[in-house]
Design an enzyme around this catalytic site. Sequence first.
Site, mmCIF file in Angstrom:
data_model
loop_
_atom_site.group_PDB
_atom_site.id
_atom_site.type_symbol
_atom_site.label_atom_id
_atom_site.label_comp_id
_atom_site.label_asym_id
_atom_site.label_seq_id
_atom_site.Cartn_x
_atom_site.Cartn_y
_atom_site.Cartn_z
ATOM 1 C CB SER A 42 23.996 15.519 5.339
ATOM 2 O OG SER A 42 25.022 14.692 4.902
ATOM 3 C CB CYS A 46 13.943 9.678 9.807
ATOM 4 S SG CYS A 46 14.971 8.686 8.732
ATOM 5 C CE1 TYR A 425 12.227 -5.626 38.116
ATOM 6 C CE2 TYR A 425 13.792 -6.514 39.711
ATOM 7 C CZ TYR A 425 12.575 -5.903 39.437
ATOM 8 O OH TYR A 425 11.732 -5.571 40.453
HETATM 9 C C1 LIG Z 1 8.988 10.577 6.196
HETATM 10 C C2 LIG Z 1 10.079 9.556 6.271
HETATM 11 C C3 LIG Z 1 10.407 8.997 7.486
HETATM 12 C C4 LIG Z 1 11.409 8.039 7.566
HETATM 13 N N1 LIG Z 1 11.705 7.484 8.790
HETATM 14 C C5 LIG Z 1 12.677 6.559 8.874
HETATM 15 C C6 LIG Z 1 13.033 5.993 10.132
HETATM 16 O O1 LIG Z 1 12.444 6.337 11.168
HETATM 17 N N2 LIG Z 1 14.019 5.060 10.179
HETATM 18 C C7 LIG Z 1 14.691 4.672 9.047
HETATM 19 O O2 LIG Z 1 15.609 3.836 9.142
HETATM 20 N N3 LIG Z 1 14.394 5.201 7.835
HETATM 21 C C8 LIG Z 1 13.408 6.125 7.731
HETATM 22 N N4 LIG Z 1 13.117 6.685 6.511
HETATM 23 C C9 LIG Z 1 13.838 6.215 5.313
HETATM 24 C C10 LIG Z 1 15.132 6.974 5.128
HETATM 25 O O3 LIG Z 1 14.894 8.349 5.158
HETATM 26 C C11 LIG Z 1 15.734 6.568 3.799
HETATM 27 O O4 LIG Z 1 15.904 5.175 3.786
HETATM 28 C C12 LIG Z 1 17.078 7.234 3.554
HETATM 29 O O5 LIG Z 1 16.935 8.616 3.484
HETATM 30 C C13 LIG Z 1 17.658 6.709 2.242
HETATM 31 O O6 LIG Z 1 18.848 7.372 1.979
HETATM 32 P P1 LIG Z 1 19.389 7.443 0.499
HETATM 33 O O7 LIG Z 1 20.631 8.241 0.543
HETATM 34 O O8 LIG Z 1 19.413 6.100 -0.099
HETATM 35 O O9 LIG Z 1 18.242 8.216 -0.322
HETATM 36 P P2 LIG Z 1 17.614 9.650 -0.140
HETATM 37 O O10 LIG Z 1 17.602 10.084 1.262
HETATM 38 O O11 LIG Z 1 16.325 9.589 -0.863
HETATM 39 O O12 LIG Z 1 18.622 10.567 -0.920
HETATM 40 C C14 LIG Z 1 18.817 10.452 -2.291
HETATM 41 C C15 LIG Z 1 19.271 11.789 -2.805
HETATM 42 O O13 LIG Z 1 19.581 11.672 -4.181
HETATM 43 C C16 LIG Z 1 19.166 12.825 -4.845
HETATM 44 N N5 LIG Z 1 19.016 12.497 -6.257
HETATM 45 C C17 LIG Z 1 18.158 11.609 -6.806
HETATM 46 N N6 LIG Z 1 18.330 11.552 -8.146
HETATM 47 C C18 LIG Z 1 19.329 12.425 -8.427
HETATM 48 C C19 LIG Z 1 19.970 12.811 -9.639
HETATM 49 N N7 LIG Z 1 19.615 12.284 -10.826
HETATM 50 N N8 LIG Z 1 20.949 13.735 -9.589
HETATM 51 C C20 LIG Z 1 21.334 14.284 -8.387
HETATM 52 N N9 LIG Z 1 20.744 13.955 -7.211
HETATM 53 C C21 LIG Z 1 19.765 13.028 -7.235
HETATM 54 C C22 LIG Z 1 17.875 13.202 -4.153
HETATM 55 O O14 LIG Z 1 17.565 14.564 -4.330
HETATM 56 C C23 LIG Z 1 18.199 12.857 -2.696
HETATM 57 O O15 LIG Z 1 18.683 13.953 -1.979
HETATM 58 C C24 LIG Z 1 12.111 7.649 6.402
HETATM 59 C C25 LIG Z 1 11.789 8.224 5.167
HETATM 60 C C26 LIG Z 1 10.781 9.155 5.096
HETATM 61 C C27 LIG Z 1 10.451 9.763 3.753
#
Ligand SMILES: Cc1cc2nc3c(=O)[nH]c(=O)nc-3n(C[C@H](O)[C@H](O)[C@H](O)COP(=O)(O)OP(=O)(O)OC[C@H]3O[C@@H](n4cnc5c(N)ncnc54)[C@H](O)[C@@H]3O)c2cc1C
Length: 449
Positions: A42, A46, A425
């Site tokens: 968690s 972003c 507004y």
């Molecule tokens: C720099 C940055 C800025 C961003 N800014 C924005 C924003 O302003 N607004 C917005 O809407 N989105 C933003 N995003 C995108 C947003 O962070 C992602 O869309 C979101 O985190 C996706 O969530 P998720 O749970 O799908 O994946 P992730 O957050 O990538 O989480 C996936 C998790 O799975 C784990 N994992 C992967 N493979 C395995 C495995 N085989 N076994 C166990 N664990 C595993 C990883 O370690 C990770 O913790 C940003 C992303 C970045 C990188």
Amino acid sequence: MTEKLVVIGGDAGGMSAATQARRLRGARDLGITVLEQGPEVSYSACGIPYWVGDYVTDRDALIARVPSWFEGQDIAVHLGARADDVDLDAGVVTAADGRRFPFDSLLVATGGRPLRPKVPGLDAEGVHGVHRLADGADIRAAIAAGAKRAVVLGGGYIGLEMAEVLLDRGLDVTVVLADPLPMGQLDSDMGERVCAAMTRMGIAVRTEEPVREIETDDDGVARAVRTDAGRYETDLVVLGTGMGPEVSLARAAGLRLGSTGAIEVDRTQRSTSHPQVFAAGDCAQTFHRLSGEDVHIPLGTHANKQGRVAGAVIGGRAARFAGVIGTAATKVCDVEIGRTGLCTTQAQKAGFECRAETIEGTTKAGYFPGAEDIAVKVITERGSGLLLGAQIVGGPGSAKRIDVFATAIWAGMTAEQLAGADLSYAPPFSPVYDPVAVAARVVSRVEQG
Ligand SMILES: Cc1cc2nc3c(=O)[nH]c(=O)nc-3n(C[C@H](O)[C@H](O)[C@H](O)COP(=O)(O)OP(=O)(O)OC[C@H]3O[C@@H](n4cnc5c(N)ncnc54)[C@H](O)[C@@H]3O)c2cc1C
């Protein structure tokens, strides 16, 4: 007997699903286990740019909930637990350390995989991704160690946000991109506004220059970025070259991938190939409400909502993900950018005959201190006047106006209907006619001839 849900990936998609499933089903009914390969769950990717920029100084502020909070909800969280294998027939996930986790339902929420140009030197010391909190820590350490110049590869929102914060930290920043303009999800006239603003801020923007090599010194440390047109010396290379889906585990398990390369799911986030498996977030494919096309738009907003839908369905409540329209906001220094719906080329590709108008206005009443320029572009369907897309580039107070367009597009409104909507507004917030309403009125007037 207690049913078992195993969640792979402990960030936005995974933890939203786990908490939603728990809200609906107690621990005696549903055991929930989360496997996360990293050191935290968690967390806010972003927020990483703003931590690098020192706008946020406490790393832990980027962590929304710690494992003990989830344990309190009877959700077992295993950190440092990489899922290495999924046996769908046996219903077992095996972790890298050999532990086995049987499941009745499985949620794959493995997130995204940063796209990396295949060039020599990309793995060198001094080349940093921006994906996990550890990446933010590494870039902060490089700045603390005296980095004075940075090259950011890529002109999407992560590249722009990193350019801003590195500039703010006093580095000379060059953004190198293969595309003709930054923010490829904008029409070119709006992208040009962004590019010009970045140049005015002192960011060197090198467009249409795909990187060919990261040159390193004798110690293997990145020292310059080379393109066909130039060589940019640097102390720090930052990758902002886009995000694909992380599907290696899903592919190996035999889950069906869609046309975008992400895991194919139905509207309940259930895998189209294995009904006991769900996928949510950056690893999952979704659909565009306007074009009907399969899309992969990796954003936190989608990940949270999709996780919630999957968790609700696993928890026994009917739920459906309603699709996306590509709404996004970002900023680079004082210039804010918002976009939603289809840009002109996307609309044409989707078969719409479209009309586009751009207006210029101010973010507050013109006489009010702090009023800033704002440009609003609206795209409609010819004939019906149906809103298809909007883009905004302007000073502080601009970007979140895109949500008015997003809501109107979601509701299937025409530009004329939006022009007549009862928008607020007061001089500190907008001119009498907000630039959103003006843009909608101009495009609907053109429509009416
Ligand atoms: C720099 C940055 C800025 C961003 N800014 C924005 C924003 O302003 N607004 C917005 O809407 N989105 C933003 N995003 C995108 C947003 O962070 C992602 O869309 C979101 O985190 C996706 O969530 P998720 O749970 O799908 O994946 P992730 O957050 O990538 O989480 C996936 C998790 O799975 C784990 N994992 C992967 N493979 C395995 C495995 N085989 N076994 C166990 N664990 C595993 C990883 O370690 C990770 O913790 C940003 C992303 C970045 C990188």
